[in-house]
Design an enzyme around this catalytic site. Structure first.
Site, PDB file in Angstrom:
ATOM      1  N   GLU A 308      35.556 -14.640  20.018  1.00 42.56           N
ATOM      2  CA  GLU A 308      36.523 -14.645  19.158  1.00 42.56           C
ATOM      3  C   GLU A 308      37.606 -16.532  19.191  1.00 42.56           C
ATOM      4  O   GLU A 308      37.480 -16.570  20.741  1.00 42.56           O
ATOM      5  CB  GLU A 308      37.901 -13.826  19.147  1.00 42.56           C
ATOM      6  N   ASN A 363      40.164 -16.388  13.406  1.00 41.14           N
ATOM      7  CA  ASN A 363      41.891 -15.632  12.896  1.00 41.14           C
ATOM      8  C   ASN A 363      42.380 -16.137  11.799  1.00 41.14           C
ATOM      9  O   ASN A 363      42.704 -17.988  11.823  1.00 41.14           O
ATOM     10  CB  ASN A 363      43.464 -15.517  13.908  1.00 41.14           C
ATOM     11  N   GLU A 395      39.456 -13.185  10.250  1.00 36.69           N
ATOM     12  CA  GLU A 395      40.329 -11.643  10.681  1.00 36.69           C
ATOM     13  C   GLU A 395      41.893 -11.944  10.310  1.00 36.69           C
ATOM     14  O   GLU A 395      42.181 -12.732  10.148  1.00 36.69           O
ATOM     15  CB  GLU A 395      40.548 -11.631  12.337  1.00 36.69           C
ATOM     16  N   ASP A 425      42.337  -7.031  11.845  1.00 40.17           N
ATOM     17  CA  ASP A 425      43.339  -6.874  13.039  1.00 40.17           C
ATOM     18  C   ASP A 425      44.262  -6.659  13.880  1.00 40.17           C
ATOM     19  O   ASP A 425      45.139  -6.283  12.517  1.00 40.17           O
ATOM     20  CB  ASP A 425      43.759  -8.914  13.303  1.00 40.17           C
ATOM     21  N   GLU A 482      40.528  -4.193  21.731  1.00 37.11           N
ATOM     22  CA  GLU A 482      41.324  -5.114  22.057  1.00 37.11           C
ATOM     23  C   GLU A 482      40.901  -5.373  23.979  1.00 37.11           C
ATOM     24  O   GLU A 482      42.480  -4.387  23.808  1.00 37.11           O
ATOM     25  CB  GLU A 482      42.231  -5.940  21.407  1.00 37.11           C
TER      26      GLU A 482
HETATM   27  P1  C2E Z   1      45.143 -11.775  18.043  1.00 32.48           P
HETATM   28  O1  C2E Z   1      44.079 -12.509  17.552  1.00 32.48           O
HETATM   29  O2  C2E Z   1      44.803 -10.760  18.236  1.00 32.48           O
HETATM   30  O3  C2E Z   1      44.541 -12.317  20.074  1.00 32.48           O
HETATM   31  C1  C2E Z   1      43.869 -11.551  20.902  1.00 32.48           C
HETATM   32  C2  C2E Z   1      44.727 -12.043  21.780  1.00 32.48           C
HETATM   33  O4  C2E Z   1      45.084 -11.326  22.489  1.00 32.48           O
HETATM   34  C3  C2E Z   1      45.084 -13.496  22.778  1.00 32.48           C
HETATM   35  O5  C2E Z   1      46.059 -14.381  22.857  1.00 32.48           O
HETATM   36  C4  C2E Z   1      44.506 -13.522  23.660  1.00 32.48           C
HETATM   37  O6  C2E Z   1      44.191 -14.351  24.598  1.00 32.48           O
HETATM   38  C5  C2E Z   1      44.763 -11.937  23.974  1.00 32.48           C
HETATM   39  N1  C2E Z   1      44.110 -10.897  25.074  1.00 32.48           N
HETATM   40  C6  C2E Z   1      42.520 -11.067  24.854  1.00 32.48           C
HETATM   41  N2  C2E Z   1      42.389  -9.718  26.134  1.00 32.48           N
HETATM   42  C7  C2E Z   1      43.666  -9.904  26.547  1.00 32.48           C
HETATM   43  C8  C2E Z   1      43.253  -8.836  27.811  1.00 32.48           C
HETATM   44  O7  C2E Z   1      42.528  -8.475  28.200  1.00 32.48           O
HETATM   45  N3  C2E Z   1      44.967  -8.502  27.935  1.00 32.48           N
HETATM   46  C9  C2E Z   1      45.935  -9.694  27.556  1.00 32.48           C
HETATM   47  N4  C2E Z   1      47.203  -8.976  28.169  1.00 32.48           N
HETATM   48  N5  C2E Z   1      45.489  -9.982  26.635  1.00 32.48           N
HETATM   49  C10 C2E Z   1      44.476 -10.317  25.587  1.00 32.48           C
HETATM   50  P2  C2E Z   1      46.567 -15.864  21.852  1.00 32.48           P
HETATM   51  O8  C2E Z   1      45.138 -16.047  22.037  1.00 32.48           O
HETATM   52  O9  C2E Z   1      47.498 -16.213  22.563  1.00 32.48           O
HETATM   53  O10 C2E Z   1      46.772 -15.729  20.908  1.00 32.48           O
HETATM   54  C11 C2E Z   1      47.191 -14.932  20.070  1.00 32.48           C
HETATM   55  C12 C2E Z   1      47.774 -14.358  19.015  1.00 32.48           C
HETATM   56  O11 C2E Z   1      47.369 -15.889  17.669  1.00 32.48           O
HETATM   57  C13 C2E Z   1      45.803 -13.895  18.406  1.00 32.48           C
HETATM   58  O12 C2E Z   1      46.424 -12.669  18.285  1.00 32.48           O
HETATM   59  C14 C2E Z   1      46.443 -14.540  16.622  1.00 32.48           C
HETATM   60  O13 C2E Z   1      47.378 -13.425  15.787  1.00 32.48           O
HETATM   61  C15 C2E Z   1      46.675 -15.853  17.132  1.00 32.48           C
HETATM   62  N6  C2E Z   1      45.554 -16.836  16.744  1.00 32.48           N
HETATM   63  C16 C2E Z   1      45.450 -17.315  17.858  1.00 32.48           C
HETATM   64  N7  C2E Z   1      44.824 -18.718  17.386  1.00 32.48           N
HETATM   65  C17 C2E Z   1      44.583 -18.707  15.723  1.00 32.48           C
HETATM   66  C18 C2E Z   1      44.209 -18.833  15.079  1.00 32.48           C
HETATM   67  O14 C2E Z   1      43.876 -20.439  14.869  1.00 32.48           O
HETATM   68  N8  C2E Z   1      44.705 -18.959  13.877  1.00 32.48           N
HETATM   69  C19 C2E Z   1      45.619 -18.513  13.465  1.00 32.48           C
HETATM   70  N9  C2E Z   1      46.118 -17.445  12.002  1.00 32.48           N
HETATM   71  N10 C2E Z   1      46.476 -17.239  14.863  1.00 32.48           N
HETATM   72  C20 C2E Z   1      45.717 -17.437  15.916  1.00 32.48           C
HETATM   73 MG    MG Z   2      43.901  -8.999  17.580  1.00 32.93          MG
HETATM   74 MG    MG Z   3      42.469 -11.840  16.070  1.00 34.65          MG
END
Ligand code: C2E
Ligand code: MG
Ligand code: MG
Length: 548
Positions: A308, A363, A395, A425, A482
């Site tokens: 992802e 995403n 997603e 998602d 996730e």
């Molecule tokens: P998401 O798509 O639900 O991404 C999963 C989030 O959970 C990611 O946080 C990831 O680092 C975190 N995660 C994954 N595995 C674990 C785990 O085992 N434990 C915990 N505590 N967390 C875990 P991240 O990278 O901070 O991203 C947060 C949200 O930001 C994402 O949720 C997504 O909705 C958004 N996002 C990230 N990149 C993009 C992007 O390029 N475009 C858009 N529109 N949204 C983005």
């Molecule tokens: Mg997610």
């Molecule tokens: Mg996601």
């Protein structure tokens, strides 16, 4: 509604000028009488000279009188004309002022006049050692009424809202429509006043939140109200309006249909948000938003399914900034489209070099799903970077489907025609609606990490994960769990169903160079990079091979 006394009242000015005319006429007549009586002796001398010259005495006096009368009448008429001109000019000026200071739809003050009137109120309050309270009111849901019922109903709603605001405002307050669906009230108060402003704000929320009958059309809106008071370092109209405005935005953020008092922490938050927006405007074109990749693993075969892509901001001063901090600001400020395309391009260029069996999930923000050209933009990127559409999964969250489902469906069907797959998602955190699941051709549900992570500690979480799994199985949808952080969670999941899993157990989001280091020793990096032996980062999960 109260307005400052700058506009002359038409009726009273006409009365004043009639009285003035009468006085001038009486004065002229008195002067004429005085002139005749004081100069009687001279008239006699002048008359006898004329008599000597052969003129008739009475004819001379009559002639002199007539000349005097003619001069008086001429002067009087000139005076009348000038006075009329003055009245007309004053009336025209007052009409121009009225037009420039009043909102034509509601008859309230416009923003310009409000600023001027509040400036005067502030000066007055300062002299009296009092303060000025200001309320800024935003009608929530006005745009929707306008779109659904048309502009005539929208205008009627604004007129009704204006009447309500003026009625709730205290006597002597300055009331205005600042523009669109935004109104304001300002009034003098005690320096520590909270109760009156609170009561007025409460009244506004209550009355504007009640249904309106607009000529047979029943509408229901609500009001978000921000309240601020002058004092301390807030003693200008600009500062007071800014505070009330910040508080109003806070009321909106807190869920609308409420009032919120300004608090200094709100200003700091806004400054931080503005700094992020400014930074993004500079950082996006400079390539500071970089893709990180989080591994996704097939829990049955233990093979690597794909990654992802998660955006990170490589900030020049702050280091890596989380998307949770900058994505919402990019969405609010309209920068999300550019940000997303820039980071997608880099991710496609990178993932193009990986094994062809590895998928890439990205995403897409709900805001992007309002862009009718989104599908074309993504397709163009795929063509330009040479990344195959079949390896891409998009997603989206349920919130994408609220505002314009029709447009979202059109975009998604274009993407599907290219071979791109669609995942829902964070399932379980929003409405988790079956109607939403059926509205778009999803191929996968992602169960939110809040349920997965607590599956062993909470019976509710375990029940929710099980229910979502059964639902997905019966709809023949693939499932990703996730947030798998330890073996116990993975073990529990295996007992429930077949999942693709992601989480810190398999690897944290990592930069492209780390992905290459992970793939190369497993033979998943075709091309020159694969030949170089690179250190393996995720040693704990060596069995990761290519997905079957
Ligand atoms: P998401 O798509 O639900 O991404 C999963 C989030 O959970 C990611 O946080 C990831 O680092 C975190 N995660 C994954 N595995 C674990 C785990 O085992 N434990 C915990 N505590 N967390 C875990 P991240 O990278 O901070 O991203 C947060 C949200 O930001 C994402 O949720 C997504 O909705 C958004 N996002 C990230 N990149 C993009 C992007 O390029 N475009 C858009 N529109 N949204 C983005
Ligand atoms: Mg997610
Ligand atoms: Mg996601």
């Amino acid at each position: 509604m109260s307005k400052p006394g700058l506009i002359p009242n038409g009726q009273s000015s006409r009365r004043t000028s009639a009285v003035r005319d009468l006085i001038v006429l009486l004065l002229a007549l008195a002067l004429l009488a005085l002139f005749l009586s004081f100069n009687a002796a001279r008239f006699e001398g002048f008359g006898s000279w004329l008599t000597q010259m052969g003129a008739d005495n009475s004819a001379i006096i009559v002639g002199l009188l007539l000349i005097n009368l003619a001069i008086t009448i001429y002067g009087w008429r000139r005076y009348r004309d000038t006075a009329r001109e003055l009245i007309e000019r004053t009336a025209a000026e007052s009409r121009a002022y009225e037009a420039a200071s009043t909102d034509p739809l509601t008859g309230l003050y416009n923003r310009r006049a409000f600023v001027q009137a509040v400036g005067e109120t502030l000066s007055f309050a300062q002299r009296q050692r009092r303060a000025v309270a200001m309320l800024i009111v935003d009608v929530d849901g006005f745009k929707h009424v306008n779109e659904v019922h048309g502009h005539v109903t929208g205008d009627n709603l604004l007129r009704c809202a204006a009447e309500t605001v003026a009625r709730v405002a205290p006597h002597g307050a300055v009331v205005a429509r600042l523009g669109g669906d935004e109104f304001a009230i300002a009034f003098t108060c005690e320096p520590d006043e909270v109760s009156e402003a609170g009561r007025i704000a409460d009244g506004l929320v209550d009355r504007l939140g009640s249904p309106f009958n607009l000529g047979g059309v029943h509408t229901h809106v609500s009001a978000s109200v921000g309240v601020a008071r002058s004092g301390g370092d807030c003693h200008t109209v600009g500062a007071l309006m800014r505070r009330a405005d910040i508080a109003m935005s806070a009321a909106k953020k807190a869920g609308r249909g409420r009032f919120v008092w300004f608090d200094a922490s709100m200003e700091r938050e806004l400054e931080a948000r503005n700094a992020i927006e400014e930074g993004l405007r500079i950082g996006i074109p400079k390539g500071e938003i970089v893709p990180y990749f989080e591994p996704q693993v097939d829990l049955v075969t233990q093979s690597l399914h794909g990654f992802e892509m998660l955006a990170r901001w490589d900030h020049p001063d702050r280091g890596m900034v989380s998307p949770e901090e900058f994505i919402p600001v990019a969405e609010e400020s309209g920068l999300i489209g550019d940000l997303s395309l820039a980071v997608l391009r880099r991710a496609f260029e990178e993932a193009r070099g990986w094994d062809a069996g590895l998928s890439l999930s990205v995403n897409i923000s709900p805001v992007q799903l309002k862009d009718p050209w989104l599908a074309q933009k993504i397709t163009k990127l795929l063509v330009e970077t040479g990344f195959p559409a079949e390896r891409l999964e998009i997603e989206i969250t349920e919130s994408s489907l609220f505002e314009n489902l029709g447009l979202a469906q059109a975009i998604v069907s274009s993407l599907r025609n290219q071979g791109i797959r669609l995942a829902l998602d964070d399932f379980g955190t929003g409405y988790s609606s079956l109607a939403h699941l059926r509205a778009l051709p999803f191929e996968r549900i992602k169960i939110d990490r809040s349920f997965v992570g607590s599956i062993n500690d909470s019976a509710d979480s375990a029940a929710i994960v099980t229910a979502i799994t059964r639902l997905a199985e019966s709809l023949k949808l693939a499932i990703t769990a996730e947030g798998i952080e330890d073996d116990r969670v993975e073990g529990r999941l295996r007992g429930i169903g077949r999942y693709t899993g992601q989480g810190y157990l398999f690897g944290r989001p990592m930069p492209a160079s780390d992905v290459r280091s992970m793939l190369a020793p497993r033979g998943l990096l075709p091309g020159p990079g694969a030949a170089v032996p690179l250190p393996v980062r995720n040693e704990a999960r060596q069995p990761l091979t290519r997905s079957a």
